[in-house]
Design a protein around this motif. Sequence first.
Motif, short mmCIF file in Angstrom:
data_model
loop_
_atom_site.label_atom_id
_atom_site.label_comp_id
_atom_site.label_asym_id
_atom_site.label_seq_id
_atom_site.Cartn_x
_atom_site.Cartn_y
_atom_site.Cartn_z
N MET A 59 -36.50 -6.95 -37.12
CA MET A 59 -36.43 -6.76 -38.54
C MET A 59 -36.21 -8.13 -39.17
O MET A 59 -35.57 -9.00 -38.60
N MET A 60 -36.77 -8.31 -40.37
CA MET A 60 -36.66 -9.59 -41.04
C MET A 60 -36.48 -9.39 -42.54
O MET A 60 -37.10 -8.51 -43.13
N TYR A 61 -35.61 -10.21 -43.12
CA TYR A 61 -35.38 -10.23 -44.55
C TYR A 61 -35.61 -11.65 -45.05
O TYR A 61 -35.27 -12.61 -44.37
N VAL A 62 -36.13 -11.76 -46.27
CA VAL A 62 -36.17 -13.03 -46.99
C VAL A 62 -35.58 -12.75 -48.37
O VAL A 62 -36.08 -11.87 -49.09
N PHE A 63 -34.49 -13.48 -48.70
CA PHE A 63 -33.84 -13.35 -50.01
C PHE A 63 -33.98 -14.65 -50.76
O PHE A 63 -33.98 -15.72 -50.16
N ASP A 64 -34.03 -14.54 -52.09
CA ASP A 64 -33.96 -15.76 -52.89
C ASP A 64 -32.49 -16.07 -53.18
O ASP A 64 -31.59 -15.35 -52.74
N ARG A 65 -32.24 -17.14 -53.93
CA ARG A 65 -30.87 -17.57 -54.19
C ARG A 65 -30.06 -16.56 -55.00
O ARG A 65 -28.85 -16.58 -55.01
N ASN A 66 -30.75 -15.65 -55.69
CA ASN A 66 -30.07 -14.65 -56.51
C ASN A 66 -29.85 -13.33 -55.79
O ASN A 66 -29.37 -12.37 -56.41
N LYS A 86 -33.05 -17.49 -48.13
CA LYS A 86 -32.33 -17.05 -46.93
C LYS A 86 -33.27 -16.23 -46.07
O LYS A 86 -33.85 -15.26 -46.55
N ILE A 87 -33.40 -16.63 -44.81
CA ILE A 87 -34.26 -15.91 -43.86
C ILE A 87 -33.37 -15.34 -42.78
O ILE A 87 -32.57 -16.07 -42.18
N ILE A 88 -33.51 -14.05 -42.52
CA ILE A 88 -32.67 -13.35 -41.55
C ILE A 88 -33.58 -12.62 -40.57
O ILE A 88 -34.49 -11.89 -40.98
N LEU A 89 -33.33 -12.82 -39.29
CA LEU A 89 -34.00 -12.06 -38.24
C LEU A 89 -32.95 -11.24 -37.50
O LEU A 89 -31.91 -11.78 -37.10
N VAL A 90 -33.22 -9.97 -37.31
CA VAL A 90 -32.35 -9.09 -36.53
C VAL A 90 -33.14 -8.72 -35.28
O VAL A 90 -34.22 -8.13 -35.37
N THR A 91 -32.59 -9.09 -34.12
CA THR A 91 -33.32 -8.95 -32.86
C THR A 91 -32.45 -8.32 -31.78
O THR A 91 -31.29 -7.98 -32.02
N HIS A 92 -33.00 -8.24 -30.59
CA HIS A 92 -32.28 -7.74 -29.42
C HIS A 92 -31.08 -8.67 -29.16
O HIS A 92 -31.18 -9.87 -29.36
N PRO A 93 -29.96 -8.12 -28.70
CA PRO A 93 -28.75 -8.95 -28.52
C PRO A 93 -28.91 -10.07 -27.49
O PRO A 93 -28.17 -11.05 -27.54
N ARG A 94 -29.85 -9.97 -26.59
CA ARG A 94 -30.02 -11.03 -25.58
C ARG A 94 -31.01 -12.10 -26.01
O ARG A 94 -31.31 -13.00 -25.24
N THR A 95 -31.49 -12.02 -27.23
CA THR A 95 -32.41 -13.04 -27.74
C THR A 95 -31.68 -14.38 -27.82
O THR A 95 -30.52 -14.43 -28.23
N GLY A 96 -32.37 -15.44 -27.46
CA GLY A 96 -31.76 -16.78 -27.49
C GLY A 96 -31.65 -17.33 -28.90
O GLY A 96 -31.78 -16.62 -29.89
N ASP A 97 -31.44 -18.63 -28.98
CA ASP A 97 -31.30 -19.34 -30.25
C ASP A 97 -32.63 -19.30 -31.01
O ASP A 97 -33.66 -19.70 -30.49
#
Length: 145
Positions: free
Chosen positions: A1-8, A89-100
């Motif tokens: 899952m991925m989100y992109v938010f602006d500063r507001n 702001k960019i957010i990625l939600v992934t599997h818990p074992r995903t690396g950096d």
Amino acid sequence: MMYVFDRNGVCLLYREWNRPLRTLNAQQDHKLMFGLLFSLKSLTAKMDPTSAEKGNLGVPQLLGHGCSFHSFRTNTYKLSFMETPSGIKIILVTHPRTGDLRESLKYIYNLYFEYVVKNPLYNPGSPIRSELFNTTLDQYVRGIA
């Protein structure tokens, strides 16, 4: 899952890949995610061991100043986060074992810059509707998953 938010806090893009459960209210989901980010940024700034001046919780920090977070992990997911100097702001939600994923987030931001920001038809602050961006993003995300 991925989100992109602006500063507001406006959600410019929300995408899902391989998410078994769907949210019932997407707007509520976006508000919760932005609130979580706001709280985590405030908490990390308040707990910064390198700064003698502890600002009030919620006061924005200048980018590159003070303590910041890049990710956190639970037993069911990992949240990776990047904020640009312009407040995107960019957010990625992934599997818990995903690396950096810091380099991946930078790459995604570069895609956003090339295909969205440079597009003369794009109105800043409006949802991202670029087919070229979405297609390229899909290919990239599926490659790192």
